[in-house]
Design a protein around this motif. Structure first.
Motif, PDB file in Angstrom:
ATOM      1  N   VAL A  26       0.834  -1.208   0.000  1.00  0.00           N
ATOM      2  CA  VAL A  26       0.000   0.000   0.000  1.00  0.00           C
ATOM      3  C   VAL A  26       0.864   1.251   0.000  1.00  0.00           C
ATOM      4  CG1 VAL A  26      -1.721   1.314   1.299  1.00  0.00           C
ATOM      5  CG2 VAL A  26      -1.949  -1.159   1.087  1.00  0.00           C
ATOM      6  N   GLY A  27       1.948   1.246   0.795  1.00  0.00           N
ATOM      7  CA  GLY A  27       2.838   2.397   0.842  1.00  0.00           C
ATOM      8  C   GLY A  27       3.501   2.672  -0.498  1.00  0.00           C
ATOM      9  N   LEU A  28       3.959   1.604  -1.163  1.00  0.00           N
ATOM     10  CA  LEU A  28       4.571   1.777  -2.485  1.00  0.00           C
ATOM     11  C   LEU A  28       3.562   2.343  -3.487  1.00  0.00           C
ATOM     12  CD1 LEU A  28       6.646  -1.542  -2.787  1.00  0.00           C
ATOM     13  CD2 LEU A  28       7.535   0.757  -2.403  1.00  0.00           C
ATOM     14  N   ALA A  29       2.350   1.775  -3.469  1.00  0.00           N
ATOM     15  CA  ALA A  29       1.322   2.235  -4.404  1.00  0.00           C
ATOM     16  C   ALA A  29       0.928   3.689  -4.122  1.00  0.00           C
ATOM     17  CB  ALA A  29       0.101   1.322  -4.319  1.00  0.00           C
ATOM     18  N   PHE A  30       0.829   4.023  -2.826  1.00  0.00           N
ATOM     19  CA  PHE A  30       0.443   5.387  -2.445  1.00  0.00           C
ATOM     20  C   PHE A  30       1.517   6.385  -2.868  1.00  0.00           C
ATOM     21  CE2 PHE A  30      -0.050   8.712   0.972  1.00  0.00           C
ATOM     22  CZ  PHE A  30      -1.242   9.229   0.484  1.00  0.00           C
ATOM     23  N   GLY A  31       2.769   6.046  -2.608  1.00  0.00           N
ATOM     24  CA  GLY A  31       3.862   6.927  -3.019  1.00  0.00           C
ATOM     25  C   GLY A  31       3.937   7.071  -4.526  1.00  0.00           C
ATOM     26  N   TRP A  32       3.726   5.978  -5.232  1.00  0.00           N
ATOM     27  CA  TRP A  32       3.726   5.995  -6.700  1.00  0.00           C
ATOM     28  C   TRP A  32       2.625   6.925  -7.214  1.00  0.00           C
ATOM     29  CZ3 TRP A  32       2.455   1.096 -10.104  1.00  0.00           C
ATOM     30  CH2 TRP A  32       2.689   1.390 -11.449  1.00  0.00           C
ATOM     31  N   PHE A  33       1.434   6.812  -6.589  1.00  0.00           N
ATOM     32  CA  PHE A  33       0.288   7.634  -6.993  1.00  0.00           C
ATOM     33  C   PHE A  33       0.571   9.128  -6.779  1.00  0.00           C
ATOM     34  CE2 PHE A  33      -3.692   9.782  -5.740  1.00  0.00           C
ATOM     35  CZ  PHE A  33      -4.419   9.637  -6.919  1.00  0.00           C
ATOM     36  N   LEU A  34       1.286   9.452  -5.679  1.00  0.00           N
ATOM     37  CA  LEU A  34       1.526  10.857  -5.350  1.00  0.00           C
ATOM     38  C   LEU A  34       2.753  11.438  -6.030  1.00  0.00           C
ATOM     39  CD1 LEU A  34       0.802  10.998  -1.500  1.00  0.00           C
ATOM     40  CD2 LEU A  34      -0.680  11.749  -3.374  1.00  0.00           C
ATOM     41  N   SER A  35       3.594  10.569  -6.614  1.00  0.00           N
ATOM     42  CA  SER A  35       4.849  11.072  -7.196  1.00  0.00           C
ATOM     43  C   SER A  35       4.558  12.116  -8.270  1.00  0.00           C
ATOM     44  CB  SER A  35       5.654   9.917  -7.801  1.00  0.00           C
ATOM     45  OG  SER A  35       4.915   9.261  -8.807  1.00  0.00           O
ATOM     46  N   GLY A  36       5.246  13.245  -8.176  1.00  0.00           N
ATOM     47  CA  GLY A  36       5.063  14.325  -9.128  1.00  0.00           C
ATOM     48  C   GLY A  36       3.942  15.284  -8.803  1.00  0.00           C
ATOM     49  N   SER A  37       3.166  14.989  -7.743  1.00  0.00           N
ATOM     50  CA  SER A  37       2.057  15.868  -7.387  1.00  0.00           C
ATOM     51  C   SER A  37       2.509  16.892  -6.345  1.00  0.00           C
ATOM     52  CB  SER A  37       0.891  15.045  -6.830  1.00  0.00           C
ATOM     53  OG  SER A  37       1.221  14.504  -5.555  1.00  0.00           O
ATOM     54  N   GLU A  38       1.668  17.896  -6.102  1.00  0.00           N
ATOM     55  CA  GLU A  38       1.992  18.911  -5.105  1.00  0.00           C
ATOM     56  C   GLU A  38       1.984  18.346  -3.693  1.00  0.00           C
ATOM     57  OE1 GLU A  38      -0.630  22.178  -5.557  1.00  0.00           O
ATOM     58  OE2 GLU A  38       0.122  22.761  -7.553  1.00  0.00           O
ATOM     59  N   ALA A  39       1.238  17.274  -3.485  1.00  0.00           N
ATOM     60  CA  ALA A  39       1.148  16.679  -2.148  1.00  0.00           C
ATOM     61  C   ALA A  39       2.391  15.878  -1.784  1.00  0.00           C
ATOM     62  CB  ALA A  39      -0.084  15.788  -2.056  1.00  0.00           C
ATOM     63  N   ALA A  40       3.262  15.593  -2.762  1.00  0.00           N
ATOM     64  CA  ALA A  40       4.424  14.738  -2.507  1.00  0.00           C
ATOM     65  C   ALA A  40       5.331  15.312  -1.434  1.00  0.00           C
ATOM     66  CB  ALA A  40       5.204  14.520  -3.799  1.00  0.00           C
ATOM     67  N   GLY A  41       5.573  16.632  -1.483  1.00  0.00           N
ATOM     68  CA  GLY A  41       6.472  17.258  -0.511  1.00  0.00           C
ATOM     69  C   GLY A  41       5.981  17.138   0.921  1.00  0.00           C
ATOM     70  N   PRO A  42       4.748  17.556   1.232  1.00  0.00           N
ATOM     71  CA  PRO A  42       4.250  17.417   2.608  1.00  0.00           C
ATOM     72  C   PRO A  42       4.197  15.969   3.092  1.00  0.00           C
ATOM     73  CG  PRO A  42       2.897  18.970   1.364  1.00  0.00           C
ATOM     74  CD  PRO A  42       3.839  18.339   0.383  1.00  0.00           C
ATOM     75  N   VAL A  43       3.804  15.053   2.203  1.00  0.00           N
ATOM     76  CA  VAL A  43       3.740  13.645   2.599  1.00  0.00           C
ATOM     77  C   VAL A  43       5.141  13.131   2.925  1.00  0.00           C
ATOM     78  CG1 VAL A  43       3.257  11.311   1.779  1.00  0.00           C
ATOM     79  CG2 VAL A  43       1.607  13.136   1.373  1.00  0.00           C
ATOM     80  N   ARG A  44       6.113  13.478   2.099  1.00  0.00           N
ATOM     81  CA  ARG A  44       7.495  13.060   2.347  1.00  0.00           C
ATOM     82  C   ARG A  44       8.014  13.639   3.666  1.00  0.00           C
ATOM     83  NH1 ARG A  44       9.454  14.774  -1.958  1.00  0.00           N
ATOM     84  NH2 ARG A  44       9.649  12.866  -3.198  1.00  0.00           N
TER      85      ARG A  44
END
Length: 417
Positions: A26-44
């Motif tokens: 689930v974590g891999l899929a979630f990170g993959w889904f968010l990659s390149g989006s504006e939400a990637a920075g806060p999630v990281r």
């Protein structure tokens, strides 16, 4: 996870292997889904510290736990060797098989990785945190590093080789003490080991959270490449366990003088139980039945098999060293023959202390020291432990097959042709 090898201290700790595996996916899929989006920075920014804290909690237990398990394990083996001729013969046979497994992995794993290269996206996919390779000394400095002038400083710098040399020497010295002092020291280290096992049990109970956080970062960096990388890892490492299992048939034929067809038929019920339970201990009654089908003397089977289940994991040196070599290849570290020899030696020695532990815990306590001794980063292990439940199936089936083969070998009379 190998239920077979549950330590009594951990019987009431339910290690969430299935949940950890799901958290990884689930974590891999979630990170993959968010990659390149504006939400990637806060999630990281949130997931990074959570994963790092869990990873450090996992690492902090390695040295005290390995020390305690080594001393207690060597103490038990020395006591077993004093039990009689059959005990000594069994231990020598087990040592020969484990050494052969280490040699097999050292020779075959680099060839396998050259023949079936790690996917190009795997480096970004399987690196967890800011993994840094350890310093690998030259050949002269390597031998000098085996003895540390300050064991506390060696522990502080995670210099695993001198620590293992020291604790092996300490364990042997303890076995030479008078009975009351020897028992006191061994009980102390067993208590220390059990305490560390409780702590690492807590850490692994939180594994779904830690692995989920690390997996998000991996998904953000590598996208879908992580899935291919993990599949490649599972297949390559499990193949070493398959080779050990196949070698068990060779042991049965060449060393025990049993027909390969007869051995295969006799051991099949034990393999079926091992496959369904992932437990060497649960397979013990079936293994006793396999020994009866092979005509092994009951006195031999009743002694050797319980001892083998307690102190023998045939696949461990081969598969554990294979993981360390895989991570070295993954991180671009060129291993010298001295590095691989050091890893093989540590793989052999740490097997003594890792038996009777659940698969997830033995993965950390066995492979961590091997990686450190070879100068390989340990950070990727935090993700690989999440998929250990899959290679562990091969570990258990291989262990059970070799247990029966070794019992047949020990049962063979010295004057048999």
């Amino acid at each position: 996870m190998a239920k077979s090898d549950d330590n009594e201290t951990l019987q009431n700790i339910d290690l969430p292997a299935g949940w950890t595996f799901m958290a990884l996916l689930v974590g891999l899929a979630f990170g993959w889904f968010l990659s390149g989006s504006e939400a990637a920075g806060p999630v990281r920014a949130v997931a990074g510290p959570v994963g790092t804290i869990w990873l450090r909690a996992l690492q902090m237990t390695i040295i005290p736990l390995v020390a305690a398990l080594l001393v207690a394990g060597i103490g038990r083996m020395v006591a077993t060797a004093r039990a009689g001729k059959m005990a000594r013969r069994t231990l020598l046979t087990i040592a020969a098989v484990l050494a052969a497994g280490s040699l097999l992995s050292a020779l075959v794993m680099p060839v396998l990785l050259d023949a079936f290269p790690i996917p190009g996206t795997a480096q970004a996919a399987l690196m967890a945190g800011d993994a840094q390779p350890q310093t690998v000394p030259g050949i002269g400095a390597f031998f000098e590093s085996l003895v540390a002038p300050n064991i506390i400083a060696a522990a502080a710098s995670t210099a695993m080789l001198p620590l293992i040399v020291f604790f092996v020497a300490l364990a042997v010295a303890i076995t030479r003490l008078p009975d009351d002092q020897r028992n006191l020291m061994l009980n102390l280290f067993e208590a220390l080991g059990n305490t560390m096992l409780v702590i690492i049990g807590w850490v692994l109970w939180l594994a779904p959270v830690g692995v989920f956080a690390l997996a998000i970062g991996v998904g953000l960096r590598s996208g879908g490449g992580a899935f291919a990388a993990l599949g490649h890892y599972i297949l390559v490492v499990a193949s070493l366990g398959l080779m050990v299992m196949i070698a068990a048939y060779g042991v049965a034929f060449f060393a025990a003088r049993r027909s390969p067809a007869k051995f295969a038929r006799a051991v099949l019920p034990s393999q079926a139980v091992a496959l369904s339970t992932q437990s060497s201990l649960a397979s013990l009654p079936a293994m006793l039945g396999s020994c009866r089908a092979l005509g092994i003397r009951e006195t031999t089977a009743d002694f050797v098999l319980p001892l083998a289940v307690a102190i023998f994991r045939a696949t461990s040196p081969a598969m554990n060293l294979a993981v360390a070599i895989y991570v070295a290849k993954l991180t671009g570290i060129e291993l010298t023959p001295a590095n691989i020899a050091a890893g093989a030696a540590v793989a052999l020695v740490t097997t003594v202390g890792s038996v009777s532990l659940p698969g997830a815990i033995s993965f950390v306590t066995s492979i961590g020291p091997i990686a450190l001794a070879m100068g390989v980063p340990v950070e990727p292990l935090a993700l690989l432990v999440a998929v250990e439940m899959l290679p562990d199936i091969m570990r258990t089936v291989g262990n059970v097959t070799m247990d029966v083969a070794v019992t047949a070998w020990v049962d063979r009379k010295p004057d048999e042709n």
